[in-house]
Design a protein around this motif. Structure first.
Motif: not given
Length: 453
Positions: A171-180, A216-226, A228-231
């Protein structure tokens, strides 16, 4: 709707029987579920046909930001239905135009064009299409511990287990680790370290994926269901800088965090970041009629000024949904709902949840803002071992199932995902209601405590 306090078990049994015979439920093994038959709802509460009332700490699916059955929004829907129930999206319609104007007034920066969808997944789907066409690139980067929706592109962007069954790997998706920081993949010990290392990791991933291939890079501003890790401070601005550096579109997913949930109209306002595209849904009209959309920056809108955007939906900007959005936004302004969410978060939920964490060995971490909180439940505060394994089911999930049952027994309907319970009541919940929910959580957490070591 059965009036509150008027039990009608026979009617409830009929509703349940029809559901079990004909309704195919999402994200479920059909033979293993037992849906509650709901008789009615109002404000922060709903009730069943047996007369049991529940304080809703889920806001439906985190969408009833102004609670159930707000009379002004119900009246607006009724008035719109009497005037114009529906009309095709190619025309200018008053409710649609006014909803777009009110949303554009509240989105950050120059996100002044609004493309309407039926919900959040379609918003993500179309935002990514816009980004790909704008840049002429195909690849999109998204984070682990994320959720972006159930349509084909959105589910492939998702970073939680709901993706696995539908992951095409092409699907043309590459993933990365966001802060937590609590479960840092970067071995950080402070928020500053976590932020710096997460940004370094993201840039290295961009470089190795090939910046010229990334739309594009897509991020939830504050992840929800995953979770609620406030950046951490500086992370979203840092991502904005990386996107600018490499000519990548920044898409912020505000489907769950938007429209007051974090104590601001949009969560990105906490971080002074303006994305190129912003997706929304849920709280835009408190879920009363399905509606979502994409708020589009000037530079991306200009791409389609003389070039058709190859996308659309039959019900884009549906008049009933847009009338509900107009009424909801006006109610939120008139009643100070965004300010109420901020107040309840800082004055009631945050101190109350942190006090629970001090007394309950099962609470490893409290995090969130506004009326958007998560409790990380653990077997040990020292080791941080989750109360149940990642993506646990059946017997492995028994401790969380017992905790959930205890909540419901105490009249609280919880939002549970994996080893977490999320505290996501309506944005206009009262102090008394919030404290009632905290008391129910307090009692239920004693059940979780039984599984600690």
């Amino acid at each position: 709707m059965t009036p509150q306090g008027t039990p009608d078990p026979q009617a409830g049994a009929a509703v349940k029987a029809a559901d079990r015979a004909h309704v195919f439920h999402s994200w479920s093994a059909q033979g293993l579920i037992d849906p509650l038959a709901v008789a009615g709802a109002e404000g922060s509460y709903f009730w069943d046909y047996d007369g049991n009332r529940y304080l809703d700490f889920t806001s439906g699916l985190v969408f009833t930001n102004i609670g159930y059955q707000h009379p002004k929004v119900v009246a607006a829907i009724q008035e719109q239905a009497a005037t114009m129930t529906t009309f095709a999206p190619a025309f200018a319609v008053q409710a649609r135009s006014e909803a777009a104007r009110l949303i554009a007034e509240r989105t950050p920066g120059d996100l002044d064009k609004i493309f309407f969808t039926n919900g959040g997944a379609e918003a993500v789907e179309n935002a990514i299409r816009m980004a790909r066409l704008h840049t002429g690139r195909h690849k999109v980067m998204s984070a682990y511990r994320s959720y972006h929706g159930g349509t084909n592109t959105a589910i492939n962007l998702t970073g939680d287990p709901r993706r696995w069954a539908s992951d095409s790997g092409s699907a043309g998706v590459a993933r990365f680790w966001a802060p937590f920081l609590y479960r840092s993949p970067f071995h950080a010990t402070t928020e500053a370290e976590e932020c710096a290392r997460a940004l370094k990791h993201l840039e290295e991933t961009i470089v190795f994926e090939g910046p010229a291939t990334i739309a594009a890079v897509i991020l939830e501003s504050v992840p929800g269901t995953a979770g609620i890790m406030t950046p951490p401070p500086g992370y979203l601005p840092g991502v904005r800088e990386l996107c600018d550096k490499y000519g990548i579109v920044l898409v912020l997913d505000e489907v769950m965090a938007g429209f007051g949930r974090t104590g601001k109209w949009f969560a990105s306002e906490h971080y002074d970041v303006v994305p190129d595209l912003l997706t929304f849904a849920k709280g835009v009209n408190s879920g009363y009629v399905p509606l979502g959309g994409v708020a589009i920056s000037q530079k991306i809108a200009e791409t389609f000024e003389h070039r058709p955007f190859p996308g659309g939906l039959t019900y884009s900007g549906h008049p009933l949904a847009c009338a509900a959005a107009v009424a909801t936004i006006n109610v939120m302004e008139e009643e100070g709902v965004v300010e109420q969410a901020a107040h309840i978060g800082s004055s009631v939920l945050e101190p109350g949840l942190r006090e629970l964490a001090e007394r309950h060995p099962s609470v490893g971490e409290v995090r969130g803002m506004g009326v958007f909180w998560a409790l990380e439940l653990v077997r040990s505060k020292e080791t941080r071992e989750p109360l149940v394994p990642y993506n646990a089911t059946g017997a492995d999930n028994a401790p969380m199932a017992a905790f959930g049952a205890a909540c419901k027994k105490n009249g609280l309907w919880p939002f549970i995902n994996m080893n977490r319970t999320h505290v996501v009541p309506p944005c206009n919940i009262t102090e008394a209601e919030a404290k009632e929910g905290l008391a129910a959580l307090d009692e239920a957490l004693t059940v979780a405590d039984e599984h600690t070591v």
